[in-house]
Design a protein around this motif. Sequence first.
Motif, PDB file in Angstrom:
ATOM      1  N   LYS A  20       0.685  -1.125  -0.086  1.00 34.26           N
ATOM      2  CA  LYS A  20      -0.050  -0.036  -0.009  1.00 34.26           C
ATOM      3  C   LYS A  20       0.822   1.254  -0.137  1.00 34.26           C
ATOM      4  CE  LYS A  20      -2.026  -1.180   3.756  1.00 34.26           C
ATOM      5  NZ  LYS A  20      -1.545  -2.314   4.156  1.00 34.26           N
ATOM      6  N   THR A  21       1.800   1.210   0.734  1.00 30.51           N
ATOM      7  CA  THR A  21       2.451   2.515   1.013  1.00 30.51           C
ATOM      8  C   THR A  21       3.507   2.668  -0.152  1.00 30.51           C
ATOM      9  OG1 THR A  21       2.794   2.222   3.524  1.00 30.51           O
ATOM     10  CG2 THR A  21       4.606   3.495   2.249  1.00 30.51           C
ATOM     11  N   SER A  22       3.839   1.934  -0.920  1.00 30.80           N
ATOM     12  CA  SER A  22       4.859   1.859  -1.918  1.00 30.80           C
ATOM     13  C   SER A  22       3.841   2.472  -3.338  1.00 30.80           C
ATOM     14  CB  SER A  22       5.296   0.341  -2.553  1.00 30.80           C
ATOM     15  OG  SER A  22       6.456   0.239  -1.605  1.00 30.80           O
ATOM     16  N   LEU A  23       2.618   1.930  -3.204  1.00 34.39           N
ATOM     17  CA  LEU A  23       1.727   2.457  -4.434  1.00 34.39           C
ATOM     18  C   LEU A  23       1.410   3.832  -4.284  1.00 34.39           C
ATOM     19  CD1 LEU A  23      -0.340   1.009  -6.278  1.00 34.39           C
ATOM     20  CD2 LEU A  23      -2.017   1.311  -4.465  1.00 34.39           C
ATOM     21  N   VAL A  24       1.362   4.494  -2.971  1.00 34.93           N
ATOM     22  CA  VAL A  24       1.054   5.894  -2.877  1.00 34.93           C
ATOM     23  C   VAL A  24       2.538   6.502  -2.969  1.00 34.93           C
ATOM     24  CG1 VAL A  24       0.485   7.542  -0.920  1.00 34.93           C
ATOM     25  CG2 VAL A  24      -0.699   5.396  -0.887  1.00 34.93           C
ATOM     26  N   GLU A  25       3.395   6.130  -2.473  1.00 36.02           N
ATOM     27  CA  GLU A  25       4.966   6.723  -2.904  1.00 36.02           C
ATOM     28  C   GLU A  25       4.792   6.907  -4.597  1.00 36.02           C
ATOM     29  OE1 GLU A  25       7.836   7.674  -0.979  1.00 36.02           O
ATOM     30  OE2 GLU A  25       6.319   8.350   0.305  1.00 36.02           O
ATOM     31  N   ARG A  26       4.745   5.907  -5.382  1.00 42.26           N
ATOM     32  CA  ARG A  26       4.778   5.961  -6.527  1.00 42.26           C
ATOM     33  C   ARG A  26       3.872   6.911  -7.365  1.00 42.26           C
ATOM     34  NH1 ARG A  26       8.463   5.273 -10.665  1.00 42.26           N
ATOM     35  NH2 ARG A  26       9.080   3.183  -9.980  1.00 42.26           N
ATOM     36  N   PHE A  27       2.671   6.928  -6.639  1.00 46.68           N
ATOM     37  CA  PHE A  27       1.666   7.813  -7.567  1.00 46.68           C
ATOM     38  C   PHE A  27       1.882   9.185  -7.071  1.00 46.68           C
ATOM     39  CE2 PHE A  27      -2.516   9.935  -6.922  1.00 46.68           C
ATOM     40  CZ  PHE A  27      -2.674  10.183  -8.400  1.00 46.68           C
ATOM     41  N   ILE A  28       2.113   9.484  -5.836  1.00 45.27           N
ATOM     42  CA  ILE A  28       2.474  10.985  -5.281  1.00 45.27           C
ATOM     43  C   ILE A  28       3.732  11.396  -5.816  1.00 45.27           C
ATOM     44  CG2 ILE A  28       2.343  12.321  -3.320  1.00 45.27           C
ATOM     45  CD1 ILE A  28       0.187  10.780  -2.080  1.00 45.27           C
ATOM     46  N   HIS A  29       4.766  10.736  -5.514  1.00 44.61           N
ATOM     47  CA  HIS A  29       6.038  11.434  -5.539  1.00 44.61           C
ATOM     48  C   HIS A  29       6.891  10.602  -6.822  1.00 44.61           C
ATOM     49  CE1 HIS A  29       5.682  13.193  -1.567  1.00 44.61           C
ATOM     50  NE2 HIS A  29       5.277  11.745  -1.107  1.00 44.61           N
ATOM     51  N   GLY A  30       6.252   9.622  -7.357  1.00 43.54           N
ATOM     52  CA  GLY A  30       6.963   9.026  -8.735  1.00 43.54           C
ATOM     53  C   GLY A  30       8.264   8.315  -8.347  1.00 43.54           C
ATOM     54  N   ARG A  31       8.222   7.605  -7.083  1.00 44.53           N
ATOM     55  CA  ARG A  31       9.515   6.943  -6.837  1.00 44.53           C
ATOM     56  C   ARG A  31       8.957   5.721  -6.057  1.00 44.53           C
ATOM     57  NH1 ARG A  31      10.434  11.457  -2.152  1.00 44.53           N
ATOM     58  NH2 ARG A  31       8.983  10.376  -0.456  1.00 44.53           N
ATOM     59  N   PHE A  32      10.083   4.899  -6.092  1.00 42.00           N
ATOM     60  CA  PHE A  32      10.078   3.574  -5.412  1.00 42.00           C
ATOM     61  C   PHE A  32      11.385   3.389  -4.741  1.00 42.00           C
ATOM     62  CE2 PHE A  32      11.047  -1.040  -5.344  1.00 42.00           C
ATOM     63  CZ  PHE A  32       9.755  -1.611  -4.887  1.00 42.00           C
ATOM     64  N   SER A 159       7.735  -0.477 -11.136  1.00 36.80           N
ATOM     65  CA  SER A 159       7.794   0.021 -12.657  1.00 36.80           C
ATOM     66  C   SER A 159       6.751   0.911 -12.714  1.00 36.80           C
ATOM     67  CB  SER A 159       7.522  -1.316 -13.534  1.00 36.80           C
ATOM     68  OG  SER A 159       6.216  -1.605 -13.328  1.00 36.80           O
ATOM     69  N   GLY A 160       5.965   1.060 -11.858  1.00 36.72           N
ATOM     70  CA  GLY A 160       4.762   2.192 -12.117  1.00 36.72           C
ATOM     71  C   GLY A 160       3.654   1.638 -12.986  1.00 36.72           C
ATOM     72  N   GLU A 161       3.689   0.432 -13.348  1.00 36.06           N
ATOM     73  CA  GLU A 161       2.593   0.013 -13.970  1.00 36.06           C
ATOM     74  C   GLU A 161       1.171  -0.014 -13.647  1.00 36.06           C
ATOM     75  OE1 GLU A 161       1.606  -4.127 -16.646  1.00 36.06           O
ATOM     76  OE2 GLU A 161       3.407  -4.447 -15.582  1.00 36.06           O
ATOM     77  N   ASN A 162       0.364   0.417 -14.352  1.00 34.88           N
ATOM     78  CA  ASN A 162      -0.880   0.620 -14.115  1.00 34.88           C
ATOM     79  C   ASN A 162      -1.375   1.453 -12.780  1.00 34.88           C
ATOM     80  OD1 ASN A 162      -2.176  -0.929 -16.288  1.00 34.88           O
ATOM     81  ND2 ASN A 162      -2.077  -2.825 -14.944  1.00 34.88           N
ATOM     82  N   ILE A 163      -0.241   2.126 -12.151  1.00 39.40           N
ATOM     83  CA  ILE A 163      -0.708   2.715 -11.265  1.00 39.40           C
ATOM     84  C   ILE A 163      -1.278   4.301 -11.434  1.00 39.40           C
ATOM     85  CG2 ILE A 163       0.417   4.288  -9.099  1.00 39.40           C
ATOM     86  CD1 ILE A 163       2.199   1.973  -8.741  1.00 39.40           C
ATOM     87  N   GLU A 164      -0.927   5.096 -12.545  1.00 40.67           N
ATOM     88  CA  GLU A 164      -1.736   6.140 -13.092  1.00 40.67           C
ATOM     89  C   GLU A 164      -3.165   5.947 -13.272  1.00 40.67           C
ATOM     90  OE1 GLU A 164      -0.542   9.314 -12.953  1.00 40.67           O
ATOM     91  OE2 GLU A 164       1.212   9.216 -11.845  1.00 40.67           O
ATOM     92  N   GLU A 165      -3.119   4.844 -14.097  1.00 38.83           N
ATOM     93  CA  GLU A 165      -4.366   4.339 -14.738  1.00 38.83           C
ATOM     94  C   GLU A 165      -5.518   4.132 -13.814  1.00 38.83           C
ATOM     95  OE1 GLU A 165      -1.440   3.269 -17.836  1.00 38.83           O
ATOM     96  OE2 GLU A 165      -1.432   3.279 -15.536  1.00 38.83           O
TER      97      GLU A 165
END
Length: 206
Positions: A20-32, A159-165
């Motif tokens: 969950k936290t990694s998902l939010v980090e990728r969406f809001i900050h664009g990082r992993f 990788s960011g796959e499908n998160i913006e979507e």
Amino acid sequence: MSGSKIDLKVVLLGKSYAGKTSLVERFIHGRFSGDVVPYQNTIGAAFGAKKIVIGKTPVVLGIWDTAGSERYEAMSRIYYRGAKAAIVCYDLADGTSFDRAKFWINELQQNEEACKVYLCGTKKDIIDTNRSAREVDYHTTTDYADEISADIFETSSKSGENIEELFAKIAEDYLAKQAELKRTKGSTDSIKVGPEMQKGSSCCPR
């Protein structure tokens, strides 16, 4: 509605280590940071926000990342109150996490019926690298999603796959729902006004 700002409360629910936290980090900050920073359990909940634009409408997503540990269940219930959307996460490489996802969905159905559910399988990069690592069957999850009328996404925070979507779909669905409510209200108002106008005209002699 074009040009107006909409604030949308989104809550993330799921088992500890479900991503969950990694998902939010990728969406809001664009990082992993999973490969760099040691994992730390969320205590209570963490909040983040991000504005996206759907068509010409800016939507501010307020995102609550709740703790996955069972000892924080009561606290998580506080954070999902009033949420318009819930991302219920499960780890594609951990079969028990999908059972936990079902628990939270049952909670939402009992307490927040208006909250739309989005099933989110995480860590897809692991499955793509090693298919035998998958413990949550794709067809099982899609059948379940159909049963509860939920959308489903398989994502990778690495990788960011499908998160913006995923987040774009949440915002689009919310705006569509608001537009539908506005149309329904307009139709109801017309029905209410009609008889009154007719009554008023009939009592006024020519």
